[in-house]
Design an enzyme around this catalytic site. Structure first.
Site, PDB file in Angstrom:
ATOM      1  N   HIS A 216       0.838  -1.106   0.121  1.00  0.00           N
ATOM      2  CA  HIS A 216       0.113  -0.049  -0.090  1.00  0.00           C
ATOM      3  C   HIS A 216       1.004   1.208   0.149  1.00  0.00           C
ATOM      4  O   HIS A 216       1.187   1.794   1.025  1.00  0.00           O
ATOM      5  CB  HIS A 216      -1.001   0.015   1.228  1.00  0.00           C
ATOM      6  CG  HIS A 216      -1.980   1.055   1.226  1.00  0.00           C
ATOM      7  ND1 HIS A 216      -2.588   1.665   2.349  1.00  0.00           N
ATOM      8  CD2 HIS A 216      -2.695   1.563   0.167  1.00  0.00           C
ATOM      9  CE1 HIS A 216      -3.527   2.475   1.912  1.00  0.00           C
ATOM     10  NE2 HIS A 216      -3.531   2.554   0.800  1.00  0.00           N
ATOM     11  N   LYS A 238       0.425  10.094   0.182  1.00  0.00           N
ATOM     12  CA  LYS A 238       1.257   9.146  -0.763  1.00  0.00           C
ATOM     13  C   LYS A 238       1.048   9.969  -2.084  1.00  0.00           C
ATOM     14  O   LYS A 238       2.143   9.753  -2.706  1.00  0.00           O
ATOM     15  CB  LYS A 238       0.416   7.986  -0.782  1.00  0.00           C
ATOM     16  CG  LYS A 238       0.831   6.982   0.379  1.00  0.00           C
ATOM     17  CD  LYS A 238       0.403   5.647   0.212  1.00  0.00           C
ATOM     18  CE  LYS A 238      -0.982   5.490  -0.065  1.00  0.00           C
ATOM     19  NZ  LYS A 238      -2.126   5.995   0.677  1.00  0.00           N
ATOM     20  N   ARG A 317     -12.850  13.087  -3.679  1.00  0.00           N
ATOM     21  CA  ARG A 317     -11.685  12.374  -4.478  1.00  0.00           C
ATOM     22  C   ARG A 317     -11.796  12.745  -5.896  1.00  0.00           C
ATOM     23  O   ARG A 317     -12.819  13.316  -6.723  1.00  0.00           O
ATOM     24  CB  ARG A 317     -12.031  10.807  -4.259  1.00  0.00           C
ATOM     25  CG  ARG A 317     -11.746  10.324  -2.982  1.00  0.00           C
ATOM     26  CD  ARG A 317     -10.422   9.976  -2.672  1.00  0.00           C
ATOM     27  NE  ARG A 317     -10.250   9.588  -1.636  1.00  0.00           N
ATOM     28  CZ  ARG A 317      -9.220   8.784  -0.908  1.00  0.00           C
ATOM     29  NH1 ARG A 317      -8.037   8.907  -1.830  1.00  0.00           N
ATOM     30  NH2 ARG A 317      -8.963   8.122   0.251  1.00  0.00           N
TER      31      ARG A 317
END
Length: 525
Positions: A216, A238, A317
């Protein structure tokens, strides 16, 4: 006219409505607009809202307890068992629900490495969900499409609401994964991320048997060919930190580490965009254009996005193909990583913004997976919550943690990767008092770690956590590097540091089969 659709294995489904096979991006957007599933923004992106579920539903995710996989699964609160008969009942009910509806099909892959990829079929009730799948998974070439045979199928029917008494579920929502039948059933939720993460769980089960470590993490590649990995849970940075204009993006969230190097499991990115600005994150900002799917982003009457708004959720998102990022590496592969960064959003505000880890400390922090769940990423999370997510990805790991940890330790040792812990969370105090670490400082520290200049600094072991804090870093004030100096009340810092250290120790007691060298690499009080 009935249409038989190949699902996986020897399973087929019969659909009486129109079956839209592998439509283009433009065709899917046209269908989604015609069906009033959302609207276009001023930049041409397609925006949809997901109703009351704006994040994952981890308590409604199940693995089917089948003989072939039973002894390989780490059963518990993450991997909840479902009886095969319950799954079969749900599969029949979902198929009957979709039988008279139009459905949308996408054929593609999970995995950019041809040796280790998984051929997929995604069957959707919504056109915009199929667009999401098209942008997030690996799209086949014409030659690959001609001979594509799905080995795993996702069937997403958001409009099918389960009845717990009738269907054996916890609620109206379910994400049920059958590793034997090779089918994933999703119902009762419109949140598209469930498709992405359920396939990631499947890859986390399949890849270790191929000698591949599923991770991940995001990944990018420097101009000299060096590869870097960024581990972390949702909201820790990330996507933001790996989208670097000076480096090639390999992928932003899911990767495999094989004997030949690193590869992206996906074909797209799924960026959080709460607070997004062109100044701070220009690559992500410019990727939000025609073909991109926005979830739960507030729009004004002109279709202009308000990324500062959390009117629907904090978990807004953007889903777009990885090649929307300039200079992205296609296909998404890289060499063995020279640098690995563990990202944590420390809501206690006591961890340093960057610290170097010994191999033993790297294993300790990988197993611990400390961070704070940020608002909106899961149902019910409204402010940061301290969590220890094993391997920085516990919600997606079917196998016991030691399987992944042992593979990482072996690969770090073999390829001599440098490992750093990076705190993208709070400084100067805990959540509610301190401030979130400035992105400009985090970028500067990451840049120094990747180019090796941070290695030239002196390092001082933290008195509580034992990790090695650099005395200096270009473009970063030295006081920022020492978290105790950023607090107005040093005694308050000491109390919070001790509190977090105790939580580390309490969490690590569950790892009973870990050697003393790793166990002793944690915080000391």
């Amino acid at each position: 006219m009935d249409t038989e659709v190949f699902v996986s294995g020897s399973v087929s489904g019969s659909f009486h409505g129109t079956v839209h096979n592998n439509l283009s991006t433009s065709q899917l957007i046209e269908q989604a607009l015609h069906r009033k599933e959302g609207r276009l923004t001023s930049t041409g992106a397609f925006m949809a809202t997901t109703g009351k579920y704006t994040g994952r539903s981890p308590k409604d995710k199940y693995l089917v307890d089948e003989p072939a996989v039973h002894h390989h699964i780490d059963w518990g609160s993450v991997n909840r068992p479902m009886e095969p008969a319950v799954f079969d009942h749900l599969a029949t009910a979902v198929q009957q629900y979709l039988a008279n509806k139009d459905v949308f099909i996408f054929d593609g892959f999970a995995g950019s490495d041809r040796k280790h990829r998984l051929p997929l079929r995604v069957i959707n009730e919504y056109a915009w969900h199929n667009l999401f799948a098209r942008q997030l998974f690996v799209r086949p070439t014409e030659e690959e499409f001609a001979r594509h045979q799905p080995e795993f199928t996702v069937i997403s029917a958001p409009g099918f609401l389960a009845d717990p008494k009738r269907d054996g579920t916890r609620s109206e929502t379910f994400i049920a994964v059958s590793l034997e039948r090779r089918i994933i059933l999703i119902g009762g939720t419109q949140y598209a991320g469930e498709m992405k993460k359920s396939i990631f769980s499947v890859m986390n089960y399949l890849l270790p048997d191929q000698g591949v470590l599923p991770m991940h993490c995001s990944a990018n590649r420097g101009t000299n060919g060096d590869t870097a990995l960024f581990f972390g849970l949702s909201g820790t940075g990330k996507t933001t930190l790996s989208a670097d204009p000076d480096r090639q993006l390999i992928g932003d969230d899911e990767h495999g580490w094989s004997d030949t190097g690193v590869f992206n499991i996906e074909g797209g990115c799924y960026a959080k965009c709460i607070g997004l600005s062109e100044e701070k994150e220009p690559q992500i900002w410019n990727a939000i254009r025609f073909g991109t799917v926005l979830e739960n982003v507030a729009l004004d009457e002109r279709g202009v996005a308000d990324y500062s708004s959390s009117v629907y959720t904090e978990n807004t998102r953007a889903a777009y193909p990885v090649d929307y990022i300039p200079g992205a590496r296609i296909p998404g592969v890289g060499d063995h990583p020279e640098t690995i960064l563990f990202l944590t959003a420390d809501a206690f505000g006591v961890l340093p913004p960057i610290a170097k880890l010994t191999p033993e400390q790297a294993m300790y922090h990988f197993l611990s997976g400390y961070t704070s769940k940020l608002a909106g990423t899961e149902r019910g999370v409204t402010e940061p919550e301290t969590t220890f997510s094993t391997c920085f990805g516990a919600p997606f790991l079917p196998r016991p943690a030691r399987v992944y940890a042992e593979m990482l330790g072996e690969k770090i040792a073999r390829h001599q990767s440098r490992v750093y812990l990076v705190n993208t969370g709070w400084s100067g105090g805990p959540y509610g008092t301190g401030q979130r670490m400035k992105l400009a400082y985090t970028r500067a520290m990451v840049k120094s770690a990747l180019n090796g200049s941070l290695d030239q600094a002196g390092f001082t072991p933290d008195t509580v956590f034992g990790i090695h804090i650099p005395d200096s870093c270009p473009s970063v004030p030295s006081d920022i590097l020492q978290p105790r100096r950023t607090w107005d009340d040093p005694d308050a810092y000491d109390r919070k540091a001790r509190e977090l250290a105790l939580r580390f120790q309490e969490n690590f007691r569950r790892f009973t089969d870990v050697g003393d060298a790793i166990r002793n690499a944690g915080p000391r009080i």
